[in-house]
Scaffold this active site. Structure first.
Site, PDB file in Angstrom:
ATOM      1  CE  LYS A  96      -1.998  -1.053   3.891  1.00  0.00           C
ATOM      2  NZ  LYS A  96      -1.289  -2.317   4.168  1.00  0.00           N
ATOM      3  NE  ARG A 140      -4.013  -1.256  10.328  1.00  0.00           N
ATOM      4  CZ  ARG A 140      -3.007  -0.739   9.649  1.00  0.00           C
ATOM      5  NH1 ARG A 140      -3.036   0.496   9.231  1.00  0.00           N
ATOM      6  NH2 ARG A 140      -1.963  -1.485   9.395  1.00  0.00           N
ATOM      7  NE  ARG A 169       7.870  -2.365   5.792  1.00  0.00           N
ATOM      8  CZ  ARG A 169       6.566  -2.348   6.016  1.00  0.00           C
ATOM      9  NH1 ARG A 169       5.771  -1.709   5.205  1.00  0.00           N
ATOM     10  NH2 ARG A 169       6.069  -3.005   7.044  1.00  0.00           N
ATOM     11  NE  ARG A 194       6.635  -0.456   9.621  1.00  0.00           N
ATOM     12  CZ  ARG A 194       5.456  -0.384   9.003  1.00  0.00           C
ATOM     13  NH1 ARG A 194       5.328   0.381   7.926  1.00  0.00           N
ATOM     14  NH2 ARG A 194       4.427  -1.059   9.439  1.00  0.00           N
ATOM     15  NE  ARG A 253       2.541  -5.007  10.772  1.00  0.00           N
ATOM     16  CZ  ARG A 253       3.547  -4.828   9.915  1.00  0.00           C
ATOM     17  NH1 ARG A 253       4.730  -5.352  10.173  1.00  0.00           N
ATOM     18  NH2 ARG A 253       3.375  -4.135   8.830  1.00  0.00           N
TER      19      ARG A 253
HETATM   20  P1  AP5 Z   1       4.865  -1.481   1.655  1.00  0.00           P
HETATM   21  O1  AP5 Z   1       4.497  -0.595   0.513  1.00  0.00           O
HETATM   22  O2  AP5 Z   1       5.673  -0.879   2.758  1.00  0.00           O
HETATM   23  O3  AP5 Z   1       3.593  -2.252   2.234  1.00  0.00           O
HETATM   24  P2  AP5 Z   1       2.371  -1.734   3.085  1.00  0.00           P
HETATM   25  O4  AP5 Z   1       1.161  -2.434   2.558  1.00  0.00           O
HETATM   26  O5  AP5 Z   1       2.327  -0.235   3.118  1.00  0.00           O
HETATM   27  O6  AP5 Z   1       2.768  -2.340   4.476  1.00  0.00           O
HETATM   28  P3  AP5 Z   1       2.712  -1.750   5.923  1.00  0.00           P
HETATM   29  O7  AP5 Z   1       3.432  -2.755   6.791  1.00  0.00           O
HETATM   30  O8  AP5 Z   1       3.234  -0.341   5.983  1.00  0.00           O
HETATM   31  O9  AP5 Z   1       1.224  -1.768   6.208  1.00  0.00           O
HETATM   32  P4  AP5 Z   1       0.614  -1.737   7.558  1.00  0.00           P
HETATM   33  O10 AP5 Z   1      -0.801  -1.523   7.149  1.00  0.00           O
HETATM   34  O11 AP5 Z   1       0.898  -2.874   8.436  1.00  0.00           O
HETATM   35  O12 AP5 Z   1       1.382  -0.512   8.285  1.00  0.00           O
HETATM   36  P5  AP5 Z   1       0.933   0.877   8.857  1.00  0.00           P
HETATM   37  O13 AP5 Z   1       2.094   1.755   8.837  1.00  0.00           O
HETATM   38  O14 AP5 Z   1      -0.340   1.347   8.229  1.00  0.00           O
HETATM   39  O15 AP5 Z   1       5.650  -2.722   1.021  1.00  0.00           O
HETATM   40  C1  AP5 Z   1       6.254  -3.700   1.852  1.00  0.00           C
HETATM   41  C2  AP5 Z   1       7.629  -4.074   1.259  1.00  0.00           C
HETATM   42  O16 AP5 Z   1       7.435  -4.699  -0.017  1.00  0.00           O
HETATM   43  C3  AP5 Z   1       8.547  -2.873   0.981  1.00  0.00           C
HETATM   44  O17 AP5 Z   1       9.849  -3.231   1.247  1.00  0.00           O
HETATM   45  C4  AP5 Z   1       8.379  -2.590  -0.517  1.00  0.00           C
HETATM   46  O18 AP5 Z   1       9.539  -2.009  -1.098  1.00  0.00           O
HETATM   47  C5  AP5 Z   1       8.131  -3.984  -1.057  1.00  0.00           C
HETATM   48  N1  AP5 Z   1       7.243  -3.977  -2.208  1.00  0.00           N
HETATM   49  C6  AP5 Z   1       6.119  -3.214  -2.368  1.00  0.00           C
HETATM   50  N2  AP5 Z   1       5.544  -3.478  -3.547  1.00  0.00           N
HETATM   51  C7  AP5 Z   1       6.307  -4.454  -4.131  1.00  0.00           C
HETATM   52  C8  AP5 Z   1       6.215  -5.175  -5.346  1.00  0.00           C
HETATM   53  N3  AP5 Z   1       5.237  -4.932  -6.206  1.00  0.00           N
HETATM   54  N4  AP5 Z   1       7.142  -6.122  -5.620  1.00  0.00           N
HETATM   55  C9  AP5 Z   1       8.140  -6.358  -4.738  1.00  0.00           C
HETATM   56  N5  AP5 Z   1       8.300  -5.708  -3.576  1.00  0.00           N
HETATM   57  C10 AP5 Z   1       7.388  -4.769  -3.269  1.00  0.00           C
HETATM   58  O19 AP5 Z   1       0.533   0.483  10.366  1.00  0.00           O
HETATM   59  C11 AP5 Z   1       1.519   0.049  11.292  1.00  0.00           C
HETATM   60  C12 AP5 Z   1       0.875  -0.121  12.649  1.00  0.00           C
HETATM   61  O20 AP5 Z   1       0.325   1.139  13.111  1.00  0.00           O
HETATM   62  C13 AP5 Z   1      -0.316  -1.087  12.733  1.00  0.00           C
HETATM   63  O21 AP5 Z   1       0.119  -2.419  12.882  1.00  0.00           O
HETATM   64  C14 AP5 Z   1      -1.058  -0.548  13.963  1.00  0.00           C
HETATM   65  O22 AP5 Z   1      -0.428  -0.956  15.140  1.00  0.00           O
HETATM   66  C15 AP5 Z   1      -0.883   0.947  13.828  1.00  0.00           C
HETATM   67  N6  AP5 Z   1      -1.983   1.595  13.080  1.00  0.00           N
HETATM   68  C16 AP5 Z   1      -1.836   2.341  11.935  1.00  0.00           C
HETATM   69  N7  AP5 Z   1      -3.028   2.788  11.515  1.00  0.00           N
HETATM   70  C17 AP5 Z   1      -3.956   2.296  12.396  1.00  0.00           C
HETATM   71  C18 AP5 Z   1      -5.361   2.406  12.463  1.00  0.00           C
HETATM   72  N8  AP5 Z   1      -6.073   3.068  11.539  1.00  0.00           N
HETATM   73  N9  AP5 Z   1      -5.992   1.768  13.484  1.00  0.00           N
HETATM   74  C19 AP5 Z   1      -5.308   1.073  14.407  1.00  0.00           C
HETATM   75  N10 AP5 Z   1      -3.964   0.938  14.395  1.00  0.00           N
HETATM   76  C20 AP5 Z   1      -3.297   1.550  13.386  1.00  0.00           C
END
Ligand code: AP5
Length: 260
Positions: free
Chosen positions: A55, A134, A173, A206, A217
């Site tokens: 994402k 979420r 990542r 991270r 997660r």
């Molecule tokens: P990446 O683009 O980083 O993936 P992502 O889907 O953004 O993954 P996240 O781990 O950031 O999502 P998340 O939803 O867990 O995290 P968030 O920060 O929102 O890609 C991943 C890797 O793959 C990278 O290395 C990239 O280079 C590689 N890649 C991407 N596309 C590729 C491709 N096509 N081919 C090959 N490689 C590729 O949330 C973190 C934490 O915050 C949560 O766990 C929770 O504790 C808290 N939180 C955040 N928002 C909320 C909310 N609304 N409610 C409650 N808790 C929340």
């Protein structure tokens, strides 16, 4: 949809001028380094999908291509880690411990963060919500906030990928400690090892990408976030997109879905 970058060069140039999203990350009176250009039909999108599906990577491409800001609740929460002890509220300290374990942060805390940043949702340039909502209660609360402002979401982009590929993506990542740009050690390596292509910041792993936290997660996604697919399908907004293949191909698929 208009305002897309038409070539890799154009995309790259736009990404070099990455917006610092200060209004979103810092809230209060903070101003973004690149003010959004108001437009008649601003793109207003939500990104859905399991942790690690890509994402954030798509958000970066879409922001450059569509000229919108990535509003990630995860980035706001991670930025809170840099606050000194006296600046952190008990709710923020709590949120950081939930994140570290891989659990979802309580809805109230997240909704307070979003309410403090309402001007980003009102932004006439549009927005891309990444990681919010979420849970179904968060989606309902967002619906009410937007309805009060007569703002409508255009589409909810739901990215899908097999679990084995997700684990592979998360383990490799690396994220820029400064501008939050996302890389992968093999699939999307930086030009210089451990150095951000955009701002020269240090690339770090991270802490919630540890295997134990990844398991938590994924379980939180299955239990709390997946029901949003049905919720937004009922609102006629879901657009499902395969997240397999290179980021640029997924980005093209996304644009095709938006154009359709
Ligand atoms: P990446 O683009 O980083 O993936 P992502 O889907 O953004 O993954 P996240 O781990 O950031 O999502 P998340 O939803 O867990 O995290 P968030 O920060 O929102 O890609 C991943 C890797 O793959 C990278 O290395 C990239 O280079 C590689 N890649 C991407 N596309 C590729 C491709 N096509 N081919 C090959 N490689 C590729 O949330 C973190 C934490 O915050 C949560 O766990 C929770 O504790 C808290 N939180 C955040 N928002 C909320 C909310 N609304 N409610 C409650 N808790 C929340």
């Amino acid at each position: 949809m208009q305002h897309r970058a038409t070539s890799d060069r154009e995309l790259g140039d736009t990404m070099n001028e990455k917006n610092d999203r200060a209004a979103w990350i810092k809230a209060g009176d903070a101003q973004c380094s690149i003010p959004a250009k108001p437009r008649a039909l601003p793109p207003r999108l939500i990104l859905l999908g399991a942790p690690g599906v890509g994402k954030g990577t798509q958000a970066e491409l879409l922001c450059a291509g569509l000229g919108v800001c990535q509003l990630s609740t995860g980035d706001v929460l991670r930025a809170a880690k840099c606050l000194c002890e006296t600046e952190r509220t008990p709710a923020i300290n709590d949120a950081l411990s939930y994140m570290k374990r891989g659990d979802l942060v309580p809805d109230d805390t997240v909704l307070n963060l979003v309410r403090e940043r309402m001007r980003c949702l009102r932004c006439r340039g549009g927005f891309l919500l990444d990681g919010f909502p979420r849970t179904v209660p968060q989606a309902k609360a967002l619906g009410e906030l937007l309805e009060n402002e007569t703002i409508r979401i255009n589409a909810v982009l739901n990215y899908t990928l097999p679990i084995a590929t997700i684990v592979e993506r998360l383990s490799g990542r690396r994220t820029c400690a400064n501008c939050k740009a996302v890389f992968h050690v093999s699939a999307r390596p930086p030009r210089v090892i451990d150095v951000c292509d955009h701002c020269g910041g240090k690339l770090v792993q991270r802490e919630d990408d540890r295997p134990e936290a990844v398991q938590v997660r994924m379980a939180a996604y299955e239990h709390s976030t997946k029901p949003l697919i049905e919720y937004y399908a009922d609102h006629g907004l879901i657009r499902t997109i395969s997240a397999e293949g290179e980021p640029e191909r997924i980005y093209e698929r996304t644009l095709a879905v938006l154009d359709a």
